[in-house]
Motif scaffolding. Structure first.
Motif, short mmCIF file in Angstrom:
data_model
loop_
_atom_site.label_atom_id
_atom_site.label_comp_id
_atom_site.label_asym_id
_atom_site.label_seq_id
_atom_site.Cartn_x
_atom_site.Cartn_y
_atom_site.Cartn_z
N PRO B 87 2.05 0.72 12.42
CA PRO B 87 1.68 2.02 11.84
C PRO B 87 0.16 2.24 11.89
O PRO B 87 -0.60 1.27 11.87
N ILE B 98 2.53 -8.96 5.04
CA ILE B 98 3.93 -8.54 4.89
C ILE B 98 4.87 -9.57 5.51
O ILE B 98 5.90 -9.90 4.94
N ASN C 5 9.55 -5.53 0.60
CA ASN C 5 8.53 -5.52 1.64
C ASN C 5 8.36 -4.15 2.28
O ASN C 5 7.30 -3.85 2.82
N ASP C 8 5.99 -2.56 0.01
CA ASP C 8 4.66 -3.12 0.30
C ASP C 8 4.05 -2.48 1.54
O ASP C 8 2.87 -2.15 1.57
N MET C 9 4.88 -2.33 2.56
CA MET C 9 4.42 -1.72 3.80
C MET C 9 3.85 -0.33 3.55
O MET C 9 2.81 0.04 4.07
N VAL C 12 0.38 -0.31 2.03
CA VAL C 12 -0.76 -0.85 2.78
C VAL C 12 -1.83 0.22 2.92
O VAL C 12 -3.00 0.00 2.69
N ASN C 13 -1.34 1.39 3.31
CA ASN C 13 -2.26 2.48 3.57
C ASN C 13 -2.42 3.31 2.31
O ASN C 13 -1.85 4.39 2.20
N GLN C 77 6.97 5.35 12.29
CA GLN C 77 6.03 4.24 12.44
C GLN C 77 6.43 2.99 11.66
O GLN C 77 6.22 1.88 12.11
N TYR C 78 6.99 3.17 10.46
CA TYR C 78 7.30 2.00 9.63
C TYR C 78 8.63 1.37 10.00
O TYR C 78 8.80 0.17 9.90
#
Lengths: 111, 292, 238
Positions: B87, B98, C5, C8-9, C12-13, C77-78
């Protein structure tokens, strides 16, 4: 580093044999472990292990549980005897053939 | 124990069979090479085995179970894809953090060591990394995951010789200390041939070879000498490749027990054929062979 | 819980998740305050007129807008990364649903709090309407809370469903969807022009009241979520 014309595990075994013959690995001392050998020669540990096992089967190395492989007493003599037998086949026969190509008479060899 | 077993596995993309009736078995705890030309179906096979895509037909067992939507299997499986997308805004740091939460056997210390060795700028956006640095992210992830089954799809892309050596040495060392099943797909066959124990060659979606690496390494010999002598020696033999220059010839043929000695006795030079060359010969020979 | 997770992903941003929406909303609010100050200086009549007109003020979309893109990003994207790291589609869907719910809760509460302050301070003392507008409901605070919650959740699931459909069926889906929407639009237009009473009936539907509208939004959201859940289980990553 290793002889590419032979199966890899045989080349590994022969390299250890060379080490025993030239005193790198004296009798009754340990040889490198499978993993050390694999990392050093950059080969798969299974192949390195196969090479060591081949020497163990031939009585050149002996396994000591939990410690590793050791050069057996009398290993150098054993190897020398076997290699002497191979010497003619590996070196003298090709030498004579090359001599024949070059028209060199073995009986009358030049200096 | 087998880590992977497939039976008549087939994957069609529209009317193209990317994987065509593949029945394979990969033993546990070994390093397997998955080789083949571009478009041979290597990536497709790995994507099937990790449940990224669905098979058109056939069966597969990964670590004893179907990998499809199976958290037990997938937590033990790490697939490093050459084309993995990340991403926007993600940094190597984020991906590794992660991954740490997803792989039970993750080794953070190893990850740190690898980041230092590969000199990976872990705080730079992944989108801004070079191709080689991107490959390094995958390599670090794949090694540090310590997954019992790890797939590396073209891990070498964009890496310089030093980094390739680093990967090889780390893979070897870590594999020795923590044995696991590794499936390695690469075009740099010569660089990894001493690491492979078993080799699968795919050609146009089919299995061309599935064999012990040791067998393949001695499967062929190259004999050279005077043309007529070479021809006489290779008559009736399974010749993979023949090259002539003037009155001299070099022939690559399948070795049979005793052929080395017989060739030497016939006065020919004998040389081993590397795994890479053997694979090249087998692929081009297959391409040149008339369609049955 | 491996689905954690996925959350969490998405964290991140932080700039993308919280930073930009909050900056956008602060910026839009600042502009509205400036407008309010200028208009306020022209006397109470202009101010009252502005207060009425601003119930259609769309500046709040500075906040809702980025959330529309969120569903697209998550699937586009994820999802490939999640699958690449060995998460199952089900685990991803579970995690993403929680992310969507969290977004809807956080931002609907934010808007409701904003609206409460806005009403209590009579438009931040400047008679402006930013949070208390048609799109976020001009009714009671609980109505705003429910409406924005449903609206955000629906938009997120709709975005995810559309992206999943594109991943599953390719560009064709976009063309077919656009064609169907165009046909529906054309049908409505011709109905209004050609059929007696169609326009009136349509107006009745559009002004059916707050309750039915909430049901309609919830239905769209539920259908989107359902379609997404079905599609995501069959989505491959090329």
């Amino acid at each position: 580093m290793l002889d590419e014309s032979k199966p890899l595990f045989i080349a590994v075994a022969e390299q250890i044999e060379d080490g025993i013959l030239d005193g790198t690995y004296p009798e009754d001392t340990p040889v490198p472990s499978t993993n050390e050998l694999a990392a050093f020669l950059r080969i798969n540990p299974a192949t390195a292990g196969k090479g060591l096992n081949r020497l163990a089967d031939a009585g050149v190395l002996v396994k000591r549980r939990g410690v590793g492989m050791f050069v057996t007493v009398g290993a150098a003599e054993l190897l020398r005897r076997r290699r002497r037998d191979d010497f003619a086949r590996a070196y003298i026969v090709p030498l004579l053939r090359e001599a024949a190509h070059l028209g060199i008479d073995p009986e009358n060899s030049p200096r | 124990m087998t880590a992977i077993e497939t039976r008549n596995l087939t994957k069609h993309f529209r009317d193209v069979a990317a994987i065509d009736d593949v029945s394979l078995s990969f033993a546990e705890g070994r390093v397997h090479g998955l080789l083949g030309r571009n478009g041979a179906g290597k990536t497709t096979l790995m994507k099937l085995l990790t449940g990224q895509i669905f098979a058109t037909s056939g069966e597969m067992r990964v670590l004893g179970q179907s990998p499809l939507e199976n958290p037990q299997v997938l937590a033990q499986t790490c697939f490093i894809q050459e084309s993995q997308k990340y991403p926007d805004g993600f940094r190597p740091l984020d991906v590794l953090r992660i991954a740490e939460g997803l792989y039970p056997a993750w080794d953070q210390e190893l990850a740190r060591e690898l980041i230092a060795d590969f000199r990976l700028p872990e705080k730079r956006a992944i989108k801004k990394l070079s191709r080689g640095q991107l490959s390094a992210v995958g390599i670090i992830l794949g090694l540090a995951s310590r997954a019992p089954l790890t797939f590396f799809d073209e891990p070498y892309l964009g890496l310089d010789a030093v980094a390739r050596r680093l990967f090889f040495d780390h893979l070897l060392a870590d594999f020795a200390d923590h044995p696991r099943t590794v499936i390695l797909s690469t075009h740099h066959i010569d660089e990894v041939s001493n690491l492979l124990e078993h080799v699968v060659l795919l050609d146009e979606g089919r299995v061309a070879i599935s064999e012990e690496a040791e067998t393949l390494q001695n499967a062929a010999i190259e004999v050279s000498g005077r043309r007529d002598e070479v021809m006489a020696f290779t008559a009736g033999a399974d010749v993979l490749h023949l090259q002539e220059i003037g009155s001299l010839a070099t022939s690559t043929l399948h070795a049979e027990p005793g052929s080395v000695e017989r060739a030497r006795a016939a006065g020919l030079q004998v040389a081993p054929v590397s795994l890479q060359n053997y694979i090249v010969h087998r692929t081009t020979a297959a391409a040149a062979a008339p369609v049955a | 819980m491996r689905s954690r997770n996925v959350i969490d992903m998405h964290l991140v941003n932080r700039m993308q998740a919280f930073g930009w929406p909050l900056i956008a909303v602060a910026f839009a609010l600042a502009i509205m305050l400036a407008v309010g100050a200028i208009v306020g200086s022209r006397g109470p009549e202009a101010q009252a007129e502005m207060y009425y007109g601003l119930q259609w003020n769309g500046a709040i979309f500075a906040l809702l807008g980025p959330l529309i893109g969120y569903g697209f990003t998550s699937m586009g994207q994820y999802f490939p990364l999640a699958l690449g790291l060995g998460l199952t589609r089900r685990e991803f869907a579970t995690g993403l649903s929680v992310v969507f719910l969290g977004n809807a809760v956080i931002y609907s509460v934010l808007i409701t709090v904003g609206k409460t302050i806005e009403k209590a301070t009579e438009g931040f003392g400047l008679s402006i309407r930013f949070f208390d507008v048609f799109y976020t409901s001009t009714g009671a605070p609980w109505q705003t809370l429910l409406q924005t919650f449903l609206l955000i959740l629906t938009v997120l699931f709709l975005g995810a469903a559309i992206t999943a459909a594109v991943l599953r069926f390719g560009q064709v889906f976009l063309w077919v969807a656009a064609a169907i929407l165009a046909l529906i639009g054309l049908g409505i237009l011709s109905g209004v022009l050609l059929l007696d009473g169609f326009g009136r009936a349509l107006l009745d539907v559009l002004t059916m009241g707050w309750g039915p509208w909430m049901v309609a939004i919830a239905v769209i959201g539920a259908v989107s979520a359902g379609a997404w859940l079905v599609l995501v289980r069959r989505t491959q990553v090329s």
